[in-house]
Design a protein around this motif. Structure first.
Motif, PDB file in Angstrom:
ATOM      1  N   ASP A   1      12.397  46.684 -15.488  1.00 60.15           N
ATOM      2  CA  ASP A   1      13.540  45.858 -15.041  1.00 60.15           C
ATOM      3  C   ASP A   1      14.005  46.300 -13.653  1.00 60.15           C
ATOM      4  OD1 ASP A   1      13.455  44.404 -17.322  1.00 60.15           O
ATOM      5  OD2 ASP A   1      15.143  45.407 -18.326  1.00 60.15           O
ATOM      6  N   TYR A   2      14.060  47.620 -13.449  1.00 56.36           N
ATOM      7  CA  TYR A   2      14.510  48.134 -12.155  1.00 56.36           C
ATOM      8  C   TYR A   2      13.524  47.757 -11.038  1.00 56.36           C
ATOM      9  CZ  TYR A   2      16.377  51.365  -8.673  1.00 56.36           C
ATOM     10  OH  TYR A   2      16.920  51.896  -7.536  1.00 56.36           O
ATOM     11  N   LEU A   3      12.231  47.890 -11.321  1.00 50.04           N
ATOM     12  CA  LEU A   3      11.220  47.576 -10.299  1.00 50.04           C
ATOM     13  C   LEU A   3      11.171  46.083  -9.980  1.00 50.04           C
ATOM     14  CD1 LEU A   3       8.283  49.941 -11.326  1.00 50.04           C
ATOM     15  CD2 LEU A   3       9.527  49.968  -9.162  1.00 50.04           C
ATOM     16  N   ASN A   4      11.427  45.255 -10.969  1.00 50.42           N
ATOM     17  CA  ASN A   4      11.435  43.808 -10.719  1.00 50.42           C
ATOM     18  C   ASN A   4      12.560  43.410  -9.776  1.00 50.42           C
ATOM     19  OD1 ASN A   4       9.183  42.918 -12.189  1.00 50.42           O
ATOM     20  ND2 ASN A   4      10.301  43.089 -14.123  1.00 50.42           N
ATOM     21  N   LYS A   5      13.631  44.209  -9.785  1.00 51.51           N
ATOM     22  CA  LYS A   5      14.777  43.901  -8.911  1.00 51.51           C
ATOM     23  C   LYS A   5      14.686  44.641  -7.563  1.00 51.51           C
ATOM     24  CE  LYS A   5      17.969  43.156 -12.784  1.00 51.51           C
ATOM     25  NZ  LYS A   5      19.135  43.707 -13.521  1.00 51.51           N
ATOM     26  N   ASN A   6      14.145  45.862  -7.576  1.00 46.57           N
ATOM     27  CA  ASN A   6      14.212  46.710  -6.379  1.00 46.57           C
ATOM     28  C   ASN A   6      12.852  47.015  -5.732  1.00 46.57           C
ATOM     29  OD1 ASN A   6      17.223  47.603  -6.497  1.00 46.57           O
ATOM     30  ND2 ASN A   6      16.448  47.872  -8.585  1.00 46.57           N
ATOM     31  N   GLU A   7      11.754  46.654  -6.392  1.00 42.84           N
ATOM     32  CA  GLU A   7      10.384  46.830  -5.893  1.00 42.84           C
ATOM     33  C   GLU A   7       9.902  48.272  -5.886  1.00 42.84           C
ATOM     34  OE1 GLU A   7       9.656  44.919  -2.191  1.00 42.84           O
ATOM     35  OE2 GLU A   7      10.141  42.922  -2.968  1.00 42.84           O
ATOM     36  N   THR A   8      10.755  49.254  -5.625  1.00 39.06           N
ATOM     37  CA  THR A   8      10.334  50.660  -5.651  1.00 39.06           C
ATOM     38  C   THR A   8      11.321  51.487  -6.461  1.00 39.06           C
ATOM     39  OG1 THR A   8      11.567  51.317  -3.669  1.00 39.06           O
ATOM     40  CG2 THR A   8       9.335  50.425  -3.337  1.00 39.06           C
ATOM     41  N   ILE A   9      10.830  52.632  -6.958  1.00 43.11           N
ATOM     42  CA  ILE A   9      11.695  53.555  -7.679  1.00 43.11           C
ATOM     43  C   ILE A   9      11.233  54.982  -7.401  1.00 43.11           C
ATOM     44  CG2 ILE A   9      10.333  53.495  -9.816  1.00 43.11           C
ATOM     45  CD1 ILE A   9      12.985  53.677 -11.358  1.00 43.11           C
ATOM     46  N   THR A  10      12.192  55.876  -7.173  1.00 47.29           N
ATOM     47  CA  THR A  10      11.876  57.292  -6.965  1.00 47.29           C
ATOM     48  C   THR A  10      12.060  58.041  -8.274  1.00 47.29           C
ATOM     49  OG1 THR A  10      14.145  57.870  -6.396  1.00 47.29           O
ATOM     50  CG2 THR A  10      12.690  57.153  -4.591  1.00 47.29           C
ATOM     51  N   VAL A  11      11.607  59.292  -8.317  1.00 48.44           N
ATOM     52  CA  VAL A  11      11.773  60.119  -9.512  1.00 48.44           C
ATOM     53  C   VAL A  11      13.252  60.323  -9.808  1.00 48.44           C
ATOM     54  CG1 VAL A  11      11.327  62.388 -10.540  1.00 48.44           C
ATOM     55  CG2 VAL A  11       9.547  61.278  -9.173  1.00 48.44           C
ATOM     56  N   SER A  12      14.043  60.539  -8.770  1.00 46.23           N
ATOM     57  CA  SER A  12      15.488  60.762  -8.958  1.00 46.23           C
ATOM     58  C   SER A  12      16.154  59.535  -9.548  1.00 46.23           C
ATOM     59  CB  SER A  12      16.147  61.104  -7.619  1.00 46.23           C
ATOM     60  OG  SER A  12      15.618  62.309  -7.116  1.00 46.23           O
ATOM     61  N   GLU A  13      15.774  58.359  -9.043  1.00 50.72           N
ATOM     62  CA  GLU A  13      16.355  57.113  -9.570  1.00 50.72           C
ATOM     63  C   GLU A  13      15.951  56.914 -11.028  1.00 50.72           C
ATOM     64  OE1 GLU A  13      16.481  54.538  -5.394  1.00 50.72           O
ATOM     65  OE2 GLU A  13      14.667  54.576  -6.629  1.00 50.72           O
ATOM     66  N   ALA A  14      14.714  57.206 -11.343  1.00 47.10           N
ATOM     67  CA  ALA A  14      14.270  57.081 -12.724  1.00 47.10           C
ATOM     68  C   ALA A  14      14.978  58.079 -13.630  1.00 47.10           C
ATOM     69  CB  ALA A  14      12.762  57.294 -12.798  1.00 47.10           C
ATOM     70  N   ARG A  15      15.199  59.278 -13.112  1.00 51.34           N
ATOM     71  CA  ARG A  15      15.898  60.305 -13.906  1.00 51.34           C
ATOM     72  C   ARG A  15      17.301  59.842 -14.268  1.00 51.34           C
ATOM     73  NH1 ARG A  15      17.011  65.354 -10.505  1.00 51.34           N
ATOM     74  NH2 ARG A  15      18.544  63.864  -9.701  1.00 51.34           N
ATOM     75  N   ASP A  16      18.023  59.250 -13.288  1.00 50.33           N
ATOM     76  CA  ASP A  16      19.377  58.767 -13.547  1.00 50.33           C
ATOM     77  C   ASP A  16      19.370  57.613 -14.552  1.00 50.33           C
ATOM     78  OD1 ASP A  16      20.273  60.622 -11.742  1.00 50.33           O
ATOM     79  OD2 ASP A  16      20.373  59.204 -10.054  1.00 50.33           O
ATOM     80  N   LEU A  17      18.366  56.745 -14.449  1.00 45.55           N
ATOM     81  CA  LEU A  17      18.299  55.595 -15.358  1.00 45.55           C
ATOM     82  C   LEU A  17      17.995  56.026 -16.787  1.00 45.55           C
ATOM     83  CD1 LEU A  17      16.257  53.078 -13.158  1.00 45.55           C
ATOM     84  CD2 LEU A  17      18.603  52.744 -13.950  1.00 45.55           C
ATOM     85  N   LEU A  18      17.076  56.974 -16.926  1.00 44.46           N
ATOM     86  CA  LEU A  18      16.648  57.399 -18.261  1.00 44.46           C
ATOM     87  C   LEU A  18      17.497  58.526 -18.823  1.00 44.46           C
ATOM     88  CD1 LEU A  18      12.738  57.374 -17.786  1.00 44.46           C
ATOM     89  CD2 LEU A  18      14.186  55.598 -18.770  1.00 44.46           C
ATOM     90  N   LYS A  19      18.389  59.085 -17.954  1.00 46.99           N
ATOM     91  CA  LYS A  19      19.262  60.185 -18.380  1.00 46.99           C
ATOM     92  C   LYS A  19      18.433  61.323 -19.016  1.00 46.99           C
ATOM     93  CE  LYS A  19      23.359  57.322 -19.103  1.00 46.99           C
ATOM     94  NZ  LYS A  19      22.765  56.142 -18.464  1.00 46.99           N
ATOM     95  N   SER A  20      17.430  61.756 -18.261  1.00 47.61           N
ATOM     96  CA  SER A  20      16.552  62.813 -18.750  1.00 47.61           C
ATOM     97  C   SER A  20      16.291  63.813 -17.623  1.00 47.61           C
ATOM     98  CB  SER A  20      15.224  62.194 -19.217  1.00 47.61           C
ATOM     99  OG  SER A  20      14.388  63.188 -19.761  1.00 47.61           O
ATOM    100  N   SER A  21      15.493  64.837 -17.897  1.00 45.77           N
ATOM    101  CA  SER A  21      15.176  65.849 -16.887  1.00 45.77           C
ATOM    102  C   SER A  21      14.077  65.343 -15.961  1.00 45.77           C
ATOM    103  CB  SER A  21      14.718  67.140 -17.564  1.00 45.77           C
ATOM    104  OG  SER A  21      13.473  66.926 -18.195  1.00 45.77           O
ATOM    105  N   ARG A  22      13.988  65.940 -14.776  1.00 45.45           N
ATOM    106  CA  ARG A  22      12.949  65.568 -13.811  1.00 45.45           C
ATOM    107  C   ARG A  22      11.552  65.768 -14.417  1.00 45.45           C
ATOM    108  NH1 ARG A  22      12.414  64.939  -8.325  1.00 45.45           N
ATOM    109  NH2 ARG A  22      10.368  65.532  -7.458  1.00 45.45           N
ATOM    110  N   LYS A  23      11.383  66.880 -15.159  1.00 44.99           N
ATOM    111  CA  LYS A  23      10.092  67.177 -15.771  1.00 44.99           C
ATOM    112  C   LYS A  23       9.650  66.081 -16.737  1.00 44.99           C
ATOM    113  CE  LYS A  23       7.903  70.416 -18.971  1.00 44.99           C
ATOM    114  NZ  LYS A  23       8.106  71.579 -19.875  1.00 44.99           N
ATOM    115  N   ASN A  24      10.597  65.640 -17.603  1.00 47.89           N
ATOM    116  CA  ASN A  24      10.248  64.621 -18.585  1.00 47.89           C
ATOM    117  C   ASN A  24       9.990  63.261 -17.932  1.00 47.89           C
ATOM    118  OD1 ASN A  24      10.472  66.452 -20.643  1.00 47.89           O
ATOM    119  ND2 ASN A  24      12.590  65.932 -21.157  1.00 47.89           N
TER     120      ASN A  24
END
Length: 626
Positions: A579-602
């Motif tokens: 859903d995020y990529l369909n709206k924003n075209e790109t995603i960083t690890v930090s952005e994914a971490r905030d969205l999934l509310k998980s650790s950088r490693k996971n």
């Protein structure tokens, strides 16, 4: 221009070598002992320029019974034989033996030459001619022309040359588009040049600079130079007497009886199935485990006989025979050979190789039926029988070696068999439907045993199947076979595991409780703590088996460490990222971490897996949709 080899044959001292000298002006007896004793011991080679402008090679063979082995070597590759009978002696023992050998070696054109015709009266000469006609009845010489000559005075020599020219026109041209092969009849070092080998090119062609293999040792060599009839040539063709200067080998690496050929173009075997004919003059029926001498090409090999369709093959009889050889044989399908008794040494028969890659067996009616098909069948029948008899996938190169045909012709026949549904192409190799069924059954048995041992497992991975199957398939071939089995409903695939469609998994009440406990444990961890199968199972065999059962149903396993997520949590993470990529075209690890509310490693574990399944693609420090 046709390339033709003329051979002499006949009893000792019937004037073979003298006739060759009268025809060519050249002496073929080169050994001191030959000149001293007045008989040919070894093979002699020269050439003859015919009145029609064609040049033919001549092989002069010895007639003495002690040198029959040399005579057999000379008969290899003969297109037209000058069968010689001396007017003052008529048909003699070696006359009959030589005729038998020529028949076994598939020589089927000749001229009967009565030599020393000036030594007898005309009436006696007429009797010799009648004797020859009677002698040749039922043989390939039955309708052959008869020439009467005197080699000393030269009477009849010109007429014989014209007759040779006429008969040469009827000889079929040899194939030069098949793989190259030559039996070595001489090998010797030449000072300042190196190793030189001579022989008659049986098939194909060879050019200066070509690479070749010396069989049976498998040594590599290169063609430095070529001579045909004493003249340097760039290329030599099937049917030519050829001398080849080889580089890359030394004295002792090659000897008479060896074969030089294109790499992978011949078969190296220790057991052959064949069709044989026992001579009407033989005193030796061929019986089980009889020790024999096999003469093939320019080599003689000891072997043991195993009749396949009767207890023994008697005088004047035909039969199928297996020969178990005491040293490796270099051959192709349909090669001809001569059989001689071990002791006393006499020619007792000959035949043709039908199955050069035979397996050990004794009298077998079903096997004989297959051999009859191979013997009488067309090329497509031979290829099909080869594919059907081998418990393996076979390559086009192996089929070419087996049949001795050129690659283009073999490819056309193979494609025809594929279109008829008789054989199947598995990536780059071929298999008959019958053998493919056995491959299927082999994989089924492996999976069945695994299901019995691990009743809750989904099945086995491709790599596990690869190490256990009996058919020496590579990974690409196994994938192709598994797809065919899936299409037929034999196996099913679940999360990279293959199992039998018929296998049904049912948990016991205790295992159901273990499953519920594992779901709660993984659920409690969520995306905050992604564990792997090993840590979740610990040393508890029951937990491990239940986890394997859950793969593809309740849990998703991903990554190099076999990380585990509940399927619903995995799908939720996938939906959030998409859903995020369909709206924003790109995603960083930090952005994914905030969205999934998980650790950088996971988050990295999840994103790397998305890259692996080609859902996303990493570009610099961010991901994009594929």
């Amino acid at each position: 221009m046709k390339n033709i080899i003329i051979g002499t044959a006949g009893h000792i001292d019937h004037g073979k070598t003298t006739l060759v000298k009268a025809l060519t002006g050249r002496e073929t007896d080169t050994l001191k002992e030959e000149k001293k004793r007045g008989i040919s011991i070894n093979l002699g080679f020269t050439y003859l320029d015919l009145p029609n402008g064609n040049r033919v090679g001549i092989v002069d063979v010895p007639g003495h019974e002690r040198f029959i082995k040399n005579m057999m070597a000379g008969a290899t590759g003969i297109d037209l034989v000058l069968f010689i009978i001396a007017a003052d002696e008529g048909v003699m023992p070696q006359s009959r033996e030589h005729l038998d050998i020529l028949s076994y070696m598939n020589v089927h054109r000749g001229i009967m030459v009565i030599t020393k015709s000036d030594m007898v009266e005309d009436d006696y000469l007429a009797l010799v001619e009648e004797e020859l006609k009677e002698f040749s009845k039922g043989t390939f010489l039955e309708n052959a022309p008869i020439a009467k000559v005197d080699s000393i005075s030269g009477r009849g020599i010109d007429e014989l040359k014209n007759l040779i020219a006429s008969e040469s026109e009827k000889v079929e041209e040899k194939k030069s588009d098949t793989p190259f092969r030559m039996h070595i009849d001489r090998a010797f070092p030449v000072k300042g040049i190196g190793i030189v080998v001579t022989g008659t090119l049986m098939e194909g062609k060879i050019s200066r600079g070509d690479d070749l293999i010396i069989y049976p040792e498998g040594k590599e060599a290169k063609v430095r130079s070529i001579q045909v009839h004493g003249e340097d040539e760039e290329t030599a063709y099937a049917g030519q007497r050829t001398a080849i200067n080889l580089s890359g080998i030394k004295s002792g690496d090659i000897e008479r009886g060896d074969v030089i050929a294109s790499e992978g173009s011949v078969i190296l075997t220790n057991i052959i199935d064949c069709k044989v004919m026992v001579s009407k003059a033989s005193d030796f029926p061929i019986h089980h485990w009889m020790r024999l001498r096999l003469g093939i090409g320019t080599r003689e090999i000891f072997c043991r006989a195993v009749p396949l369709d009767q207890e023994e093959i008697g005088q004047g009889e035909e039969g199928f025979l297996q020969l178990r050889l005491e040293e490796p044989l270099v051959c192709r399908n349909r090669d001809r050979f001569v059989l001689r008794s071990y002791s006393p040494v006499e020619t007792i028969g000959g035949g043709v190789i039908i199955e050069p890659m035979a397996k050990k067996h004794n009298i077998d009616e079903e096997l004989v039926k297959q051999l009859q098909i191979k013997e009488q069948g067309e090329l497509d029948d031979i290829i099909f029988q080869f594919a059907n008899s081998e418990d393996a996938l076979i390559s086009l190169k192996e089929i070419v070696s087996y049949t001795g045909e050129n690659k283009k012709v073999v490819s056309e026949e193979v494609n025809g068999l594929i279109s008829e549904g008789k054989i199947v192409k598995i990536v780059d190799r071929y298999v008959s439907q019958e053998v493919l069924t056995r491959v299927f059954e082999d994989i089924e048995k492996i999976l069945e045993k695994n299901h019995e041992k691990n009743p809750l497992a989904l099945g086995m991975t491709k790599n596990e199947l690869l190490t256990q199957n009996s058919y020496d398939v590579n990974l690409r071939e196994l994938e192709f076979v598994l797809k065919l089995m899936k299409d037929k409903g034999i196996v099913k695939e679940s999360a990279d595991y293959y199992g039998l469609t018929s296998h049904k998994i049912k948990l016991t009440p205790k295992q159901e409780k273990t499953k519920e406990a594992l779901i709660r444990e993984i659920e409690d961890n969520g995306l905050e703590k992604i564990e792997n199968l090993k840590s979740l199972a610990g040393r508890d065999k029951d937990r491990r088996q239940v986890l394997e059962f859950m793969i593809g149903n309740e849990i998703v396993v991903f990554g190099a460490e076999n990380n585990v997520l509940l399927e619903r949590d995995f799908n939720m993470a996938k939906k959030i990222i998409l859903d995020y990529l369909n709206k924003n075209e790109t995603i960083t690890v930090s952005e994914a971490r905030d969205l999934l509310k998980s650790s950088r490693k996971n988050v990295l574990l999840i994103l790397d897996y998305f890259d692996h399944i080609k859902l996303t693609k990493r570009v610099d420090d961010y991901r994009v949709l594929v």
